[in-house]
Write an enzyme that holds these catalytic residues in place. Structure first.
Site, PDB file in Angstrom:
ATOM      1  N   HIS A   1      37.886  52.302  42.021  1.00  0.00           N
ATOM      2  CA  HIS A   1      39.055  51.593  42.551  1.00  0.00           C
ATOM      3  C   HIS A   1      40.339  52.079  41.905  1.00  0.00           C
ATOM      4  O   HIS A   1      41.373  52.179  42.560  1.00  0.00           O
ATOM      5  CB  HIS A   1      38.902  50.088  42.329  1.00  0.00           C
ATOM      6  CG  HIS A   1      38.259  49.383  43.479  1.00  0.00           C
ATOM      7  ND1 HIS A   1      38.921  49.065  44.634  1.00  0.00           N
ATOM      8  CD2 HIS A   1      36.993  48.943  43.657  1.00  0.00           C
ATOM      9  CE1 HIS A   1      38.104  48.461  45.482  1.00  0.00           C
ATOM     10  NE2 HIS A   1      36.928  48.367  44.911  1.00  0.00           N
TER      11      HIS A   1
ATOM     12  N   HIS B   1      49.526  -4.714  37.651  1.00  0.00           N
ATOM     13  CA  HIS B   1      48.180  -4.407  38.151  1.00  0.00           C
ATOM     14  C   HIS B   1      47.386  -5.712  38.309  1.00  0.00           C
ATOM     15  O   HIS B   1      46.730  -5.952  39.326  1.00  0.00           O
ATOM     16  CB  HIS B   1      47.433  -3.483  37.179  1.00  0.00           C
ATOM     17  CG  HIS B   1      47.870  -2.057  37.189  1.00  0.00           C
ATOM     18  ND1 HIS B   1      49.140  -1.664  36.915  1.00  0.00           N
ATOM     19  CD2 HIS B   1      47.151  -0.918  37.424  1.00  0.00           C
ATOM     20  CE1 HIS B   1      49.218  -0.340  36.978  1.00  0.00           C
ATOM     21  NE2 HIS B   1      48.015   0.139  37.292  1.00  0.00           N
TER      22      HIS B   1
ATOM     23  N   GLU C   1      33.266  39.800  37.435  1.00  0.00           N
ATOM     24  CA  GLU C   1      33.619  39.578  38.842  1.00  0.00           C
ATOM     25  C   GLU C   1      32.399  39.904  39.717  1.00  0.00           C
ATOM     26  O   GLU C   1      31.902  39.055  40.446  1.00  0.00           O
ATOM     27  CB  GLU C   1      34.806  40.473  39.206  1.00  0.00           C
ATOM     28  CG  GLU C   1      35.188  40.399  40.680  1.00  0.00           C
ATOM     29  CD  GLU C   1      36.186  41.477  41.072  1.00  0.00           C
ATOM     30  OE1 GLU C   1      36.846  41.291  42.113  1.00  0.00           O
ATOM     31  OE2 GLU C   1      36.295  42.512  40.384  1.00  0.00           O
ATOM     32  N   HIS C   2      31.939  41.141  39.663  1.00  0.00           N
ATOM     33  CA  HIS C   2      30.753  41.576  40.406  1.00  0.00           C
ATOM     34  C   HIS C   2      29.616  41.832  39.414  1.00  0.00           C
ATOM     35  O   HIS C   2      29.815  42.502  38.399  1.00  0.00           O
ATOM     36  CB  HIS C   2      31.010  42.893  41.147  1.00  0.00           C
ATOM     37  CG  HIS C   2      32.146  42.868  42.112  1.00  0.00           C
ATOM     38  ND1 HIS C   2      32.045  42.356  43.384  1.00  0.00           N
ATOM     39  CD2 HIS C   2      33.416  43.320  41.990  1.00  0.00           C
ATOM     40  CE1 HIS C   2      33.201  42.496  44.012  1.00  0.00           C
ATOM     41  NE2 HIS C   2      34.058  43.073  43.188  1.00  0.00           N
TER      42      HIS C   2
END
Length: 441
Positions: free
Chosen positions: A266, A427, A334-335
């Site tokens: 890449h 409340h 990641e992978h």
């Protein structure tokens, strides 16, 4: 023999081991400093800054403010520029990705009767506007369009815009336009880098601002997302590509080397390690790498050598399968490929990985392009707390509650007890006699 990084884990000290887990975007200080002025320029100057940066950074000569958005004619022309077999591969990939992500789509609303007369549940609505970042600096990535656009369309996001760096001449990669249209997105801006994140966050004369941005990018994009996280939701941390190939002794090291190169090619900012306890596999991988490089394009050889011969990639020889598992879980990739004839034997040992692809017939590239699960994944250890991009990233959840007259008394009693204990008088009043008077009246 090229000097591929080779580490024997048992021989490394703590500091040396720690260096193996570094990614290219670990230290963003340089990019944070430089991205700041780019962001401010886009905020102040709008389209003019986008054009200037497109010419300066992307060499997009001829880019004009009027040409920042791809036209319908450009979409139409793209289908004539892309080979029919590529269009069909994109179409097939989109079909698988859509089929996978349709299974993720939540019911619009669900309610459960938690107590008699008291109902609670969730309602899901799409985010109104989302930016999809598609990188282009080291190639064209129609697959990123597929992975980001399909779940956004499935989620029903009304306004989806793709941001991608322009090519020289101010054009958009044709396959990117093809993938966008086939996925159901017709808005594509010719803007990349930190300036794209700024444009998505603030908007310009041409660009409509978005509420969220997703998609992988360079450290410039990662830095800009971090700087603008208070303005736009930056989505999951998706930086430069990274992968681990966990190989046992049932496979050939040449196959492990083949898959090691997938993410390494890449770019020089990628990370890629082969992790194995088998010296045979490690040595076979080393021997096979030159053969594999001989079959690759020169630029991809250059990129992958920069990774595998540098500090962010190579081969790690562990002392045992357990050490290999520990390395993977500490890295949180990641992978991850479980490269084994029996990958399911290893799956239970893996707890920290964004994507797990199993067996010799499931290389990372099949996950990237064709299988269906999303390949936009958290990087730099983000898998410890994030998962892959999914339909849920494009929807927002609202809690829904409905209490009937029958269910009210018990819940009001318990709510008042806790309100009094915590010292919140309003409340307590809201579920006490004051409310009872209004309800009876």
């Amino acid at each position: 023999m090229t000097d591929v990084t080779f580490k024997v884990l048992a021989e490394l000290g703590a500091d040396e081991r720690a260096k193996l887990f570094r990614r290219s975007e670990t230290d963003l200080s340089f990019f944070l400093d430089k991205a700041g002025p780019i962001i401010e320029a886009v905020k102040a100057e709008g389209d003019a800054a986008l054009v200037r940066f497109g010419v300066e950074f992307d060499k997009a000569e001829g880019l004009t403010a009027g040409g920042l958005k791809a036209t319908e004619a450009e979409f139409d022309a793209a289908f004539g520029e892309v080979e029919p077999e590529v269009i069909e591969a994109i179409r097939a990939g989109i079909a698988n990705i859509r089929s996978f992500h349709e299974e993720q789509a939540p019911e619009p609303m669900w309610l459960k009767e938690v107590r008699p007369g008291a109902f609670a549940g969730d309602r899901f609505l799409p985010i109104r506007s989302v930016a999809l970042y598609v990188p282009r600096g080291k190639g064209a990535f129609p697959s990123v369009v597929m992975m980001t656009a399909v779940p956004a369309v499935v989620a029903g996001v009304p306004e989806i815009a793709i941001f991608t760096p322009p090519a020289p001449g101010g054009k958009v990669d044709a396959a990117t336009l093809v993938a966008a249209r086939l996925a159901g997105v017709e808005t594509v801006y010719k803007v990349g880098g930190a300036q794209a994140v700024a444009a998505a966050a603030y908007g310009t004369e041409t660009v409509k601002p978005c509420r969220k941005i997703v998609g992988p990018g360079s450290p410039w994009v990662v830095a800009a997302k971090r700087l603008l996280s208070g303005v736009i939701d930056p989505g999951l941390p998706a930086g430069p590509s990274e992968s681990l190939i966990l190989a046992d002794d049932t496979v050939h090291g040449g196959l492990a080397a083949l898959d090691l190169l997938i993410e390494a090619e890449h770019g020089p900012d990628s990370s890629a390690w082969l992790v194995t306890h088998s010296r045979r596999v490690a040595e076979e991988a080393l021997a096979a790498l030159p053969e594999h490089w001989a079959q690759m394009a020169p630029q991809r050889v250059e990129f992958s050598k920069a990774v595998l011969c540098g500090p962010c990639g190579g081969i790690v020889l562990t002392g045992s399968l357990q050490e290999s598992y520990d390395f993977v879980n500490d890295y949180a990739p990641e992978h991850l490929e479980l490269l084994s004839a029996q990958p399911f034997e290893h799956l239970g040992e893996i707890t920290e990985a964004a994507e797990i692809l199993m067996g010799p017939h499931t290389p990372v590239c099949i996950g990237n392009f064709a299988l269906g699960p999303n390949a936009v994944l958290p990087t730099s250890g983000g898998a410890r707390s994030w998962g892959p991009l999914s339909v849920s990233d494009f929807v927002r959840r609202s809690s829904v509650g409905y209490v009937t007259a029958k269910g009210y008394p018990e819940l009001a009693k318990n709510a008042k007890i806790l309100a009094d204990y915590e010292g919140f008088s309003s409340h307590a009043n809201a579920v006490g006699p004051m409310r009872d008077a209004y309800l009876k009246g």
